[in-house]
Write a protein that holds these residues in place. Structure first.
Motif, PDB file in Angstrom:
ATOM      1  N   SER A   1      -2.271   5.950  -3.689  1.00 40.97           N
ATOM      2  CA  SER A   1      -2.801   6.334  -2.382  1.00 40.97           C
ATOM      3  C   SER A   1      -2.729   7.846  -2.168  1.00 40.97           C
ATOM      4  O   SER A   1      -3.730   8.480  -1.848  1.00 40.97           O
ATOM      5  CB  SER A   1      -2.030   5.626  -1.261  1.00 40.97           C
ATOM      6  OG  SER A   1      -2.158   4.231  -1.393  1.00 40.97           O
TER       7      SER A   1
ATOM      8  N   THR B   1      -5.604  12.492  -2.115  1.00 41.15           N
ATOM      9  CA  THR B   1      -5.708  11.052  -1.874  1.00 41.15           C
ATOM     10  C   THR B   1      -6.365  10.370  -3.069  1.00 41.15           C
ATOM     11  O   THR B   1      -6.768  11.018  -4.046  1.00 41.15           O
ATOM     12  CB  THR B   1      -6.529  10.783  -0.606  1.00 41.15           C
ATOM     13  OG1 THR B   1      -7.868  11.252  -0.822  1.00 41.15           O
ATOM     14  CG2 THR B   1      -5.931  11.524   0.586  1.00 41.15           C
ATOM     15  N   ASN B   2      -6.504   9.050  -2.971  1.00 46.54           N
ATOM     16  CA  ASN B   2      -7.070   8.285  -4.080  1.00 46.54           C
ATOM     17  C   ASN B   2      -8.548   8.594  -4.327  1.00 46.54           C
ATOM     18  O   ASN B   2      -9.097   8.224  -5.352  1.00 46.54           O
ATOM     19  CB  ASN B   2      -6.899   6.779  -3.833  1.00 46.54           C
ATOM     20  CG  ASN B   2      -7.520   6.342  -2.513  1.00 46.54           C
ATOM     21  OD1 ASN B   2      -8.048   7.169  -1.758  1.00 46.54           O
ATOM     22  ND2 ASN B   2      -7.447   5.064  -2.218  1.00 46.54           N
ATOM     23  N   LYS B   3      -9.181   9.270  -3.393  1.00 44.62           N
ATOM     24  CA  LYS B   3     -10.566   9.711  -3.601  1.00 44.62           C
ATOM     25  C   LYS B   3     -10.611  11.157  -4.104  1.00 44.62           C
ATOM     26  O   LYS B   3     -11.655  11.806  -4.049  1.00 44.62           O
ATOM     27  CB  LYS B   3     -11.363   9.576  -2.300  1.00 44.62           C
ATOM     28  CG  LYS B   3     -11.508   8.126  -1.834  1.00 44.62           C
ATOM     29  CD  LYS B   3     -12.338   8.058  -0.575  1.00 44.62           C
ATOM     30  CE  LYS B   3     -12.491   6.605  -0.113  1.00 44.62           C
ATOM     31  NZ  LYS B   3     -13.301   6.501   1.120  1.00 44.62           N
ATOM     32  N   THR B   4      -9.478  11.605  -4.584  1.00 48.90           N
ATOM     33  CA  THR B   4      -9.320  12.972  -5.097  1.00 48.90           C
ATOM     34  C   THR B   4      -9.744  13.996  -4.050  1.00 48.90           C
ATOM     35  O   THR B   4     -10.347  15.021  -4.347  1.00 48.90           O
ATOM     36  CB  THR B   4     -10.129  13.177  -6.399  1.00 48.90           C
ATOM     37  OG1 THR B   4     -10.054  11.995  -7.196  1.00 48.90           O
ATOM     38  CG2 THR B   4      -9.544  14.329  -7.209  1.00 48.90           C
ATOM     39  N   LYS B   5      -9.431  13.692  -2.792  1.00 48.12           N
ATOM     40  CA  LYS B   5      -9.703  14.609  -1.697  1.00 48.12           C
ATOM     41  C   LYS B   5      -8.458  15.431  -1.424  1.00 48.12           C
ATOM     42  O   LYS B   5      -7.401  14.885  -1.104  1.00 48.12           O
ATOM     43  CB  LYS B   5     -10.130  13.839  -0.446  1.00 48.12           C
ATOM     44  CG  LYS B   5     -10.507  14.747   0.707  1.00 48.12           C
ATOM     45  CD  LYS B   5     -10.967  13.933   1.909  1.00 48.12           C
ATOM     46  CE  LYS B   5     -11.338  14.839   3.079  1.00 48.12           C
ATOM     47  NZ  LYS B   5     -11.784  14.067   4.262  1.00 48.12           N
TER      48      LYS B   5
END
Length: 241
Positions: free
Chosen positions: A51, A66-70
């Motif tokens: 996460s 985050t897990n969206k590479t944000k």
């Protein structure tokens, strides 16, 4: 008895091996010479998803992914600096990472000093949400006082703002003028600008007076000598040989 020892050993091993580790290179930074490289590395094979990976410095959050590479910055001053980069990857869950690099030209003293630690929030294969902490690594910065002293003595113009505590630097762009040597230099230039013409003028006057006195003295001496000579040679209308 053997089974008890095996269970205890497994429990110790599981607690000893964290799901995330941290690397700080170098741990002792030479101000102005070396940069900062901090990596948070996931190393847990029991994870199903990640996460958040969070990087902390002492009690303050620095940056997270985050897990969206944000990437989300918490240290806004560091975010806006040229020479600071953040890379992250969640491609392989077991080797995911977050890496912060600070160039040597923008290392802050004491802003980048402190205790660095990584935090991982992930989901295990059992569906449990797991929060793991890495070990803590202390980053120290040395050489700031010597570098800043050299900077002031060579430029005497712009510098970074200093706090009241000796050797500490706040990140800022406010500039100031060192009022010691520049003021002395200004006074010296003013003195030279005024005094040199005045002394030259006075010297010329003295030279003129001395030349005039010498000329008068020579003229008077010559006149006196001529008069005496004439007096000896000519008496009562008769020249004496």
């Amino acid at each position: 008895m053997a089974m008890v020892w095996i269970l205890v050993w497994n429990l110790i091993a599981r607690n000893a091996i964290a799901s995330i580790s941290i690397e700080v290179k170098p741990a002792l930074v030479d101000f102005g010479t070396s940069g900062v490289d901090v990596s948070c590395i996931v190393n847990d094979t029991s994870l199903m998803g990640i996460s958040v990976i969070q990087l902390k410095r002492s009690e303050n959050n620095v940056v997270s992914v985050t897990n969206k590479t944000k990437i989300a910055w918490q240290d806004e001053a560091l975010e806006n600096k040229t020479g600071v980069t953040v890379n992250a990857s969640f491609t392989n869950i077991m080797t995911s990472y977050l890496r912060l690099e600070i160039s040597k030209t923008v290392v802050r003293y004491p802003g980048d000093m402190g205790i660095y630690q990584c935090i991982l929030i992930a989901t295990t294969v059992n569906g449990e949400v797991k929060r793991s902490l890495s070990q803590q690594i202390v980053l120290n910065i040395t050489g700031f006082l010597e570098t800043s002293t050299h900077l002031y003595s060579t430029t005497n113009h712009k510098s970074t703002e200093l706090t009241g505590q000796k050797g500490y630097q706040e990140n800022g762009t406010e500039s100031f003028v060192n009022t010691d040597k520049p003021l002395l230099k200004k006074h010296l230039l003013l003195y030279r600008t005024i005094m040199i013409p005045i002394t030259t003028f006075i010297s010329c006057i003295f030279a003129f007076i001395i030349a005039r006195e010498l000329h008068l003295h020579y003229f008077v001496s010559k006149t006196t000598s001529t008069a005496k000579t004439t007096e000896k040679k000519y008496t009562n209308g008769v020249y004496i040989v």
